[in-house]
Design a protein around this motif. Structure first.
Motif, PDB file in Angstrom:
ATOM      1  N   LEU A 184      -1.692 -19.288   3.305  1.00 32.77           N
ATOM      2  CA  LEU A 184      -1.827 -18.604   2.031  1.00 32.77           C
ATOM      3  C   LEU A 184      -0.506 -18.645   1.270  1.00 32.77           C
ATOM      4  CD1 LEU A 184      -3.622 -16.724   0.238  1.00 32.77           C
ATOM      5  CD2 LEU A 184      -2.603 -14.822   1.484  1.00 32.77           C
ATOM      6  N   ILE A 185      -0.584 -18.952  -0.002  1.00 32.83           N
ATOM      7  CA  ILE A 185       0.532 -18.740  -0.918  1.00 32.83           C
ATOM      8  C   ILE A 185       0.037 -17.650  -1.862  1.00 32.83           C
ATOM      9  CG2 ILE A 185       1.996 -19.709  -2.731  1.00 32.83           C
ATOM     10  CD1 ILE A 185       1.727 -22.430  -1.337  1.00 32.83           C
ATOM     11  N   ARG A 186       0.518 -16.443  -1.635  1.00 30.05           N
ATOM     12  CA  ARG A 186       0.012 -15.286  -2.376  1.00 30.05           C
ATOM     13  C   ARG A 186       0.366 -15.367  -3.857  1.00 30.05           C
ATOM     14  NH1 ARG A 186      -2.581 -11.288  -0.465  1.00 30.05           N
ATOM     15  NH2 ARG A 186      -1.887 -11.563   1.658  1.00 30.05           N
ATOM     16  N   ASP A 187       1.582 -15.821  -4.168  1.00 30.05           N
ATOM     17  CA  ASP A 187       2.011 -15.914  -5.563  1.00 30.05           C
ATOM     18  C   ASP A 187       2.860 -17.175  -5.726  1.00 30.05           C
ATOM     19  OD1 ASP A 187       2.856 -15.612  -8.169  1.00 30.05           O
ATOM     20  OD2 ASP A 187       3.967 -13.752  -7.816  1.00 30.05           O
ATOM     21  N   LEU A 188       2.282 -18.177  -6.351  1.00 35.91           N
ATOM     22  CA  LEU A 188       2.953 -19.451  -6.564  1.00 35.91           C
ATOM     23  C   LEU A 188       4.287 -19.260  -7.282  1.00 35.91           C
ATOM     24  CD1 LEU A 188       2.906 -22.571  -6.541  1.00 35.91           C
ATOM     25  CD2 LEU A 188       1.556 -22.467  -8.625  1.00 35.91           C
ATOM     26  N   MET A 189       4.337 -18.327  -8.220  1.00 37.68           N
ATOM     27  CA  MET A 189       5.560 -18.115  -9.000  1.00 37.68           C
ATOM     28  C   MET A 189       6.665 -17.426  -8.193  1.00 37.68           C
ATOM     29  SD  MET A 189       4.465 -19.765 -11.417  1.00 37.68           S
ATOM     30  CE  MET A 189       5.972 -19.754 -12.344  1.00 37.68           C
ATOM     31  N   ALA A 190       6.330 -16.845  -7.056  1.00 29.78           N
ATOM     32  CA  ALA A 190       7.343 -16.205  -6.207  1.00 29.78           C
ATOM     33  C   ALA A 190       8.068 -17.221  -5.326  1.00 29.78           C
ATOM     34  CB  ALA A 190       6.695 -15.131  -5.342  1.00 29.78           C
TER      35      ALA A 190
END
Length: 167
Positions: A148-154
């Motif tokens: 999982l990549i919860r937030d790409l921008m993080a």
């Protein structure tokens, strides 16, 4: 062994149950009418979007026996039992950084830093990277493990740049 406790589901006022473990460590759900079900399994309704909302207690044959609207409404001992079962059942490491990729063509070998340590996965094709809601991504490797990549921008800039080549 954890103590028994009566649990009341908020949206099912007539459904009381107790949750215990048997001698083999399997969950036992006893309904208000005294019917006991061994080997029940908790299943999240929305494991990524709302992991603490909506948990069904499923029988060994796949029928829902009880519904828990919010995990935090359970007494601590029962919540711990449910969380232990969920942790054993669900394995989805979160990617925190992409260290490198072997090639920008698929299949490619990715070295990633996850919340469970550094690992290597094999991406078979671009279709194994799926966008979920907003900036959340789910990556499936060649062994069927989901990352999982919860937030790409993080993610750091280098990781986002690598992902852009595959999206």
């Amino acid at each position: 062994m954890l103590n028994d406790a009566n649990l009341q589901a908020a949206d099912m006022p007539d459904t009381e149950f107790t949750l215990t473990r048997n001698g083999f460590g399997r969950l036992v759900l006893t309904l208000g009418d005294g019917t006991a079900h061994e080997g029940v399994v908790p299943v999240r309704a929305f494991p990524i979007g709302a992991p603490d909302d909506g948990i069904g207690m499923m029988s060994t044959d796949g029928h829902e026996l009880a519904w828990i609207p919010r995990l935090d409404r359970l007494p601590a001992p029962q919540r711990a039992m449910v969380e232990e079962e969920l942790a054993a059942r669900e394995f989805m490491p979160e990617i925190q950084r992409i260290v490198g990729v072997s090639t920008f063509a698929t299949p490619s070998e990715w070295t990633v830093q996850t919340d469970r340590g550094q690992t290597t996965l094999v991406l078979r094709g671009e279709e194994d990277i799926r966008r979920l809601a907003g900036t959340t991504l789910l990556i499936s490797d060649s062994h069927g493990i989901h990352y999982l990549i919860r937030d790409l921008m993080a993610l750091d800039r280098a990781s986002r740049k690598i992902l852009d080549r595959f999206l």
